[in-house]
Design a protein around this motif. Structure first.
Motif, short mmCIF file in Angstrom:
data_model
loop_
_atom_site.label_atom_id
_atom_site.label_comp_id
_atom_site.label_asym_id
_atom_site.label_seq_id
_atom_site.Cartn_x
_atom_site.Cartn_y
_atom_site.Cartn_z
N UNK A 84 0.84 -1.21 0.00
CA UNK A 84 0.00 0.00 0.00
C UNK A 84 0.86 1.25 0.00
N UNK A 85 2.00 1.19 0.73
CA UNK A 85 2.92 2.32 0.76
C UNK A 85 3.55 2.58 -0.60
N UNK A 86 3.92 1.51 -1.30
CA UNK A 86 4.48 1.67 -2.66
C UNK A 86 3.45 2.30 -3.58
N UNK A 87 2.21 1.83 -3.50
CA UNK A 87 1.15 2.37 -4.35
C UNK A 87 0.89 3.84 -4.03
N UNK A 88 0.92 4.19 -2.74
CA UNK A 88 0.71 5.58 -2.32
C UNK A 88 1.83 6.47 -2.85
N UNK A 89 3.07 6.02 -2.76
CA UNK A 89 4.21 6.80 -3.23
C UNK A 89 4.12 7.05 -4.73
N UNK A 90 3.77 6.02 -5.49
CA UNK A 90 3.67 6.16 -6.95
C UNK A 90 2.53 7.09 -7.32
N UNK A 91 1.37 6.92 -6.68
CA UNK A 91 0.21 7.76 -6.99
C UNK A 91 0.47 9.21 -6.63
N UNK A 92 1.11 9.44 -5.50
CA UNK A 92 1.42 10.80 -5.03
C UNK A 92 2.41 11.47 -5.97
N UNK A 93 3.41 10.70 -6.41
CA UNK A 93 4.39 11.25 -7.35
C UNK A 93 3.73 11.64 -8.66
N UNK A 94 2.84 10.79 -9.17
CA UNK A 94 2.11 11.12 -10.40
C UNK A 94 1.35 12.44 -10.24
N UNK A 95 0.68 12.58 -9.10
CA UNK A 95 -0.10 13.80 -8.84
C UNK A 95 0.79 15.04 -8.84
N UNK A 96 1.92 14.95 -8.15
CA UNK A 96 2.81 16.11 -8.04
C UNK A 96 3.40 16.51 -9.40
N UNK A 97 3.69 15.54 -10.24
CA UNK A 97 4.26 15.84 -11.55
C UNK A 97 3.21 16.40 -12.51
N UNK A 98 2.00 15.85 -12.46
CA UNK A 98 0.99 16.19 -13.47
C UNK A 98 0.09 17.37 -13.12
N UNK A 99 -0.14 17.61 -11.84
CA UNK A 99 -1.16 18.58 -11.45
C UNK A 99 -0.56 19.83 -10.79
N UNK A 100 -0.60 20.97 -11.48
CA UNK A 100 -0.10 22.22 -10.86
C UNK A 100 -0.99 22.60 -9.67
N UNK A 101 -0.35 23.09 -8.62
CA UNK A 101 -1.08 23.54 -7.44
C UNK A 101 -0.55 24.89 -7.03
N UNK A 102 -1.39 25.78 -6.52
CA UNK A 102 -0.90 27.07 -6.04
C UNK A 102 0.12 26.87 -4.93
N UNK A 103 1.24 27.57 -5.02
CA UNK A 103 2.27 27.48 -3.99
C UNK A 103 2.55 28.90 -3.49
N UNK A 104 2.69 29.04 -2.19
CA UNK A 104 2.86 30.36 -1.59
C UNK A 104 4.35 30.62 -1.31
N UNK A 105 4.83 31.75 -1.79
CA UNK A 105 6.23 32.12 -1.61
C UNK A 105 6.31 33.46 -0.88
N UNK A 106 7.35 33.64 -0.09
CA UNK A 106 7.55 34.89 0.63
C UNK A 106 7.69 36.07 -0.32
N UNK A 107 8.36 35.86 -1.45
CA UNK A 107 8.54 36.94 -2.42
C UNK A 107 7.19 37.39 -2.97
N UNK A 108 6.32 36.43 -3.26
CA UNK A 108 4.98 36.76 -3.76
C UNK A 108 4.22 37.58 -2.73
#
Length: 215
Positions: A84-108
């Motif tokens: 289950x951990x392997x599947x979670x890691x793979x699925x999470x990695x896919x999400x991070x690579x494919x789906x842009x998400x708003x990220x908050x930066x101090x400069x912004x």
């Protein structure tokens, strides 16, 4: 849309990506992650590692496979990744690579309220940032070159390449903004300078903006 994770903390992903190699205790996990610079790649709070490992085990992504004792040190629990951990890691990695998400930066955050400062000061501050970025970029390039010289496959360097590219893009943009303000070509810079020169109240500035008087 990002999935709702049982352990929604990027430190958990780093732990899974480390333990997938072989079973480890928490101290070895932390050592491997530091050695590989995971605290540069993601927001790692080392003090929460114990809790994250416990939560991963509770969620069924890690399992206890043994204990070891080294001299007088306390007994250490050894964890292994589950299917289950392997599947979670793979699925999470896919999400991070494919789906842009708003990220908050101090400069912004600073840019969002930059009108609180007079333009001439912003020119000076941007100059300081550009100089700092230049030093960081130089160090990042040197580090990448040194790692590449060890013949480490590029596959394991791409996050460093991305980080360098983002720094370089920020430096280019900051130089452009600084030049516009310094040269007076930034739209509304005269009003911006005037509001600080005469000490206009925020309510007055807001009223002018609402009336379209920004030049």
């Amino acid at each position: 849309m990002a999935a709702k994770r049982k352990v929604n903390n990027l430190l958990a992903l780093a732990v899974l990506a480390t333990v997938i190699e072989r079973p480890m205790h928490r101290y070895e996990i932390a050592s491997k992650m530091r050695e590989r610079g995971k605290d540069r790649d993601m927001d790692v709070k080392w003090g929460s590692l114990y809790t994250v490992v416990q939560n991963l085990a509770k969620a069924g992504f890690l399992e206890v496979v043994g204990n070891e004792r080294d001299g007088a040190r306390p007994e250490r629990t050894i964890y292994a990744i589950t299917d289950a951990g392997r599947a979670e890691m793979v699925d999470w990695t896919r999400e991070l690579i494919a789906q842009p998400e708003p990220e908050h930066y101090r400069f912004t955050a600073g840019l969002s309220v930059v009108a609180a400062l007079p333009p001439d000061e912003v020119v000076e501050l941007l100059g300081q940032r550009i100089e700092a970025l230049s030093r960081i970029i130089e160090a990042a390039r040197r580090e990448l070159d040194e790692i590449a010289a060890t013949n480490l496959p590029r596959l394991f360097l791409v996050e460093g390449e991305y980080g360098l590219a983002m720094l370089e893009a920020e430096a280019v943009w900051a130089r452009s903004l600084r030049a516009e303000i310094a040269e007076g070509t930034f739209p509304g810079v005269d009003l911006w300078r005037h509001m600080h020169t005469v000490g206009m109240e925020p309510a007055e500035v807001a009223e002018l903006i609402e009336r379209g008087m920004t030049e």
